[in-house]
Design an enzyme around this catalytic site. Structure first.
Site, PDB file in Angstrom:
ATOM      1  N   ASP A   1     131.458  24.585 -14.841  1.00  0.00           N
ATOM      2  CA  ASP A   1     132.522  24.144 -13.928  1.00  0.00           C
ATOM      3  C   ASP A   1     132.739  22.428 -14.049  1.00  0.00           C
ATOM      4  O   ASP A   1     133.479  22.024 -13.356  1.00  0.00           O
ATOM      5  CB  ASP A   1     131.987  24.311 -12.769  1.00  0.00           C
ATOM      6  CG  ASP A   1     132.408  26.024 -12.220  1.00  0.00           C
ATOM      7  OD1 ASP A   1     131.844  26.436 -11.375  1.00  0.00           O
ATOM      8  OD2 ASP A   1     132.814  26.501 -12.938  1.00  0.00           O
TER       9      ASP A   1
ATOM     10  N   HIS B   1     131.115  30.123  -7.150  1.00  0.00           N
ATOM     11  CA  HIS B   1     130.654  30.282  -8.336  1.00  0.00           C
ATOM     12  C   HIS B   1     129.071  30.577  -8.341  1.00  0.00           C
ATOM     13  O   HIS B   1     128.405  30.164  -7.261  1.00  0.00           O
ATOM     14  CB  HIS B   1     130.898  29.424  -9.321  1.00  0.00           C
ATOM     15  CG  HIS B   1     132.560  29.370  -9.887  1.00  0.00           C
ATOM     16  ND1 HIS B   1     132.994  28.392 -10.579  1.00  0.00           N
ATOM     17  CD2 HIS B   1     133.253  30.701  -9.984  1.00  0.00           C
ATOM     18  CE1 HIS B   1     134.495  28.814 -10.832  1.00  0.00           C
ATOM     19  NE2 HIS B   1     134.514  30.205 -10.394  1.00  0.00           N
TER      20      HIS B   1
ATOM     21  N   SER C   1     137.565  34.757 -11.211  1.00  0.00           N
ATOM     22  CA  SER C   1     136.523  33.997 -11.925  1.00  0.00           C
ATOM     23  C   SER C   1     134.960  34.400 -11.878  1.00  0.00           C
ATOM     24  O   SER C   1     134.401  34.127 -12.692  1.00  0.00           O
ATOM     25  CB  SER C   1     136.646  32.351 -11.584  1.00  0.00           C
ATOM     26  OG  SER C   1     136.424  32.063 -10.353  1.00  0.00           O
TER      27      SER C   1
END
Lengths: 171, 172
Positions: free
Chosen positions: B115, B88, B49
């Site tokens: 998210d 992230h 990701s």
């Protein structure tokens, strides 16, 4: 003392140690690079400016984003896909929040050849507030870049451009 | 080691050597925890990701400081109820004037949306206590050994079995 196992072990240990030292030097060499980036953002149009059902303001902007980040690329920066992750954020303050940063657009600069760029775009991500404080709001636009090395310490910096202002009324 | 005459001494020496190896590794790990300010100073990237910046199998070095979270930082955080931390980038920050509490929103570089769907039900923002640290450096590929050992545990057992056989059958 001279068996194959011992020799292989010594060889592997030595190689890994040398590799670690080389990686450390590679990472350190990035400190010697003195970058001189430049950027400019023009807000061409406020496309729409609404209050959502949950009470938060949301804005759509069209911008011209231009930047020259060629000096960021050293020999240690990744050569294949990503080298520099760039994003534009709106920064402003409200009575409740001392600082708000909302990312509007991001992109990837895969090579030094594309480090000098100009794009015309609407914001990729919603420009929303926690609440409805955006009418007539003055804000900064910041262009951030994050440099991913082949190995080692990552570094990041930004250019802050100020003087932008949202309309007084929803539209 | 010519002066070692009996196998009891030899065995004890081997055990001491092994014990020293384990304790040195533990001290090194604790030193990393102390130095980085984070309880997890090193994490392995498990998903794609954050590509193309971080690929599966890369190792990230983390650091945690009192500095407030800012947009653009790559953070490692836990979601309540999920065991595995997520790596992230912070895309939105709202810092309260009076308390300094920061609401943060994250997104994987390679994901189309932020998210929020991943957060616990009813949770819209991340806070300081969810965050394990910021990524400050990385090494590519090195984390694959951890991934393989975790996802194919049979290899772990084979390795331990082989090491055990080696110890038993080595005559020193």
């Amino acid at each position: 003392m001279h068996s194959f196992g011992y020799r292989l072990n010594a060889l592997l240990t030595f190689s890994v140690t040398i590799l670690a030292i080389i990686c450390a030097f590679a990472s350190y060499s990035d400190n010697l690079n003195l970058p001189s980036p430049s950027a400019q953002i023009q807000v061409l149009n406020v496309n729409w400016f609404q209050k959502q059902p949950n009470g938060d303001d949301v804005v759509s902007l069209t911008m011209n984003i231009s930047a020259n980040l060629e000096s960021m690329f050293t020999w240690n920066t990744k050569q294949d896909y990503l080298k520099v992750f760039v994003f534009v954020a709106a920064e402003y303050e409200t009575p409740l929040n001392a600082l708000n940063q909302v990312s509007l657009w991001d992109g990837i600069i895969p090579s030094k050849e594309q480090a000098k760029f100009w794009i015309h775009t609407t914001n990729k991500y919603y420009f929303t507030d926690q609440g409805s404080n955006l009418r007539g709001k003055e804000f900064n636009l910041t262009l951030h870049w994050h440099v991913m090395p082949k190995t080692g310490k990552m570094f990041a910096d930004k250019i802050v451009m100020s003087g932008y202002r949202l309309p007084e009324e929803y539209r | 080691m010519k002066w070692v005459r009996n196998s009891v001494t030899l065995r004890s020496l081997q055990m001491i050597a092994f014990g020293m190896l384990v304790s040195t590794s533990l001290v090194a790990w604790k030193a990393m925890v102390c130095f980085s300010g984070s309880n997890s100073p090193v994490v392995v990237v498990l998903t794609g990701s954050m590509e193309p910046g971080f690929k599966r199998g890369d190792i990230l070095f983390l650091s945690m400081s009192e500095d407030p979270i800012r947009a653009g930082e790559i953070i490692v955080f836990n979601i309540d109820g999920r065991k595995i931390p997520i790596v992230h980038r912070v895309v939105e920050v709202h810092e309260r004037r009076n308390t300094g509490v920061v609401d943060a929103l994250t997104k994987g570089d390679n994901n189309p949306t932020n998210d929020r769907p991943l957060y616990a039900s009813g949770q819209h923002w991340l806070h300081q206590h969810h965050i394990l640290g910021r990524a400050v450096g990385f090494l590519p590929y090195v984390g694959w050994t951890t991934i393989i050992l975790t996802e194919k545990p049979i290899i772990k057992y084979i390795l331990i079995g082989a090491l055990g056989l080696l110890v038993v059958f080595s005559t020193g």
